[in-house]
Design a protein around this motif. Structure first.
Motif, PDB file in Angstrom:
ATOM      1  N   GLU A 165       0.833  -1.201   0.000  1.00 55.49           N
ATOM      2  CA  GLU A 165       0.000   0.000   0.000  1.00 55.49           C
ATOM      3  C   GLU A 165       0.872   1.257   0.000  1.00 55.49           C
ATOM      4  O   GLU A 165       0.611   2.207  -0.736  1.00 55.49           O
ATOM      5  CB  GLU A 165      -0.929  -0.009   1.216  1.00 55.49           C
ATOM      6  N   VAL A 166       1.923   1.267   0.819  1.00 55.60           N
ATOM      7  CA  VAL A 166       2.859   2.397   0.835  1.00 55.60           C
ATOM      8  C   VAL A 166       3.529   2.527  -0.529  1.00 55.60           C
ATOM      9  O   VAL A 166       3.660   3.631  -1.073  1.00 55.60           O
ATOM     10  CB  VAL A 166       3.925   2.206   1.936  1.00 55.60           C
ATOM     11  N   PHE A 167       3.937   1.401  -1.097  1.00 49.22           N
ATOM     12  CA  PHE A 167       4.599   1.388  -2.401  1.00 49.22           C
ATOM     13  C   PHE A 167       3.676   1.949  -3.487  1.00 49.22           C
ATOM     14  O   PHE A 167       4.096   2.730  -4.339  1.00 49.22           O
ATOM     15  CB  PHE A 167       5.018  -0.045  -2.733  1.00 49.22           C
ATOM     16  N   ARG A 168       2.386   1.575  -3.430  1.00 47.99           N
ATOM     17  CA  ARG A 168       1.410   2.078  -4.405  1.00 47.99           C
ATOM     18  C   ARG A 168       1.261   3.591  -4.281  1.00 47.99           C
ATOM     19  O   ARG A 168       1.217   4.308  -5.288  1.00 47.99           O
ATOM     20  CB  ARG A 168       0.050   1.395  -4.189  1.00 47.99           C
ATOM     21  N   GLY A 173       4.120  11.987  -1.015  1.00 53.73           N
ATOM     22  CA  GLY A 173       5.268  12.063  -0.117  1.00 53.73           C
ATOM     23  C   GLY A 173       5.020  11.319   1.183  1.00 53.73           C
ATOM     24  O   GLY A 173       3.890  10.910   1.484  1.00 53.73           O
ATOM     25  N   THR A 174       6.076  11.174   1.969  1.00 48.07           N
ATOM     26  CA  THR A 174       5.991  10.420   3.219  1.00 48.07           C
ATOM     27  C   THR A 174       4.956  10.999   4.173  1.00 48.07           C
ATOM     28  O   THR A 174       4.157  10.274   4.767  1.00 48.07           O
ATOM     29  CB  THR A 174       7.374  10.394   3.910  1.00 48.07           C
ATOM     30  N   ARG A 175       4.948  12.333   4.320  1.00 50.59           N
ATOM     31  CA  ARG A 175       3.992  12.967   5.237  1.00 50.59           C
ATOM     32  C   ARG A 175       2.548  12.717   4.798  1.00 50.59           C
ATOM     33  O   ARG A 175       1.678  12.388   5.621  1.00 50.59           O
ATOM     34  CB  ARG A 175       4.257  14.467   5.329  1.00 50.59           C
ATOM     35  N   GLN A 176       2.282  12.857   3.496  1.00 49.02           N
ATOM     36  CA  GLN A 176       0.923  12.646   2.994  1.00 49.02           C
ATOM     37  C   GLN A 176       0.493  11.192   3.186  1.00 49.02           C
ATOM     38  O   GLN A 176      -0.648  10.922   3.586  1.00 49.02           O
ATOM     39  CB  GLN A 176       0.847  13.011   1.506  1.00 49.02           C
ATOM     40  N   ILE A 214       6.099   5.070   8.331  1.00 50.53           N
ATOM     41  CA  ILE A 214       6.160   5.053   6.863  1.00 50.53           C
ATOM     42  C   ILE A 214       7.609   4.924   6.394  1.00 50.53           C
ATOM     43  O   ILE A 214       7.913   4.181   5.455  1.00 50.53           O
ATOM     44  CB  ILE A 214       5.512   6.315   6.260  1.00 50.53           C
ATOM     45  N   ASN A 215       8.510   5.640   7.057  1.00 51.59           N
ATOM     46  CA  ASN A 215       9.932   5.517   6.709  1.00 51.59           C
ATOM     47  C   ASN A 215      10.443   4.102   6.936  1.00 51.59           C
ATOM     48  O   ASN A 215      11.267   3.594   6.174  1.00 51.59           O
ATOM     49  CB  ASN A 215      10.759   6.520   7.520  1.00 51.59           C
TER      50      ASN A 215
END
Length: 223
Positions: free
Chosen positions: A165-168, A175-178, A190-191
């Motif tokens: 899901e993060v990859f998608r 971006g990471t924050r969003q 996320i990081n």
């Protein structure tokens, strides 16, 4: 061939694209044995609609704006174990179909399929059967017969549902924050996901992760 029900089956559509919901509703409502009982644009609306509208079938997309369709399927099965779910998505079935079934869905059909195929999938799932395309069913059968294939259908199969899901989302240019805000997780989490994705896919940097994500999901959308 699956016998069609004599009474109208109530279908709930969960998709974050209004135009697609409208088109799917028109197709379903033309069928004398089906009726759309409601629509939802996100996971929260979907769970509320299920509780109030009591559908016989839920159609779910994989990406729901700020939520994952896979997570929604898991929530539906946790609370309504006997409610069948059919995924109707633009995302490549070779990447998501098996994950959707493991989450509790009873079928997976691509959005670009003709209306006849989508209706056939709906009836099959309503009848208690699993629906997959012939190609996907054959691929999964080979995996079960061998225990595991020598190589996965896609390198991305080694990612967990959350990692995928993060990859998608990275592939969508977020971006990471969003991503953290949309998944209701911390930036540090996320990081951590990004670091695990980089290691699992044998990539050298966060930039490579981003470029690989964009390439992977652009190719999936073009299939």
């Amino acid at each position: 061939m699956t016998k069609q029900p004599t009474e109208k089956s109530r279908v709930l559509i969960v998709d974050d694209h209004p135009l697609f919901r409208e088109g799917l509703q028109q197709m379903i409502d033309r069928d004398p044995s089906l009726v759309v009982c409601g629509e939802a644009a996100d996971a929260v609306q979907a769970m509320e609609a299920i509780n109030t509208l009591k559908p016989n079938l839920v159609l779910v997309d994989i990406s729901l704006g700020n939520a994952s369709g896979i997570d929604l399927i898991k929530n539906i099965k946790n609370q309504h174990d006997d409610l069948p779910v059919l995924v109707v998505s633009m995302h490549d079935e070779s990447l998501y179909a098996e994950r959707a079934l493991r989450a509790g869905a009873m079928g997976y059909v691509m959005k670009h399929e003709p209306a006849k195929t989508v209706r056939g999938a709906i009836y099959k799932v309503l009848g208690g059967d699993i629906y997959l395309s012939e190609r996907m069913a054959s691929s999964m059968l080979v995996k079960f017969m061998k225990g595991k294939t020598d190589e996965p259908l896609s390198p991305l199969e080694i990612l967990s549902d959350r990692e995928l899901e993060v990859f998608r989302m990275l592939g969508q240019g977020k971006g990471t924050r969003q991503i953290a805000e949309e998944m209701n997780l911390t930036i540090a989490t996320i990081n951590s996901f990004r670091a695990r994705i980089k290691d699992k896919l044998h990539l050298k940097s966060s930039t490579e992760v981003m470029l690989h994500a964009i390439q992977s999901f652009r190719e999936g959308a073009e299939k």
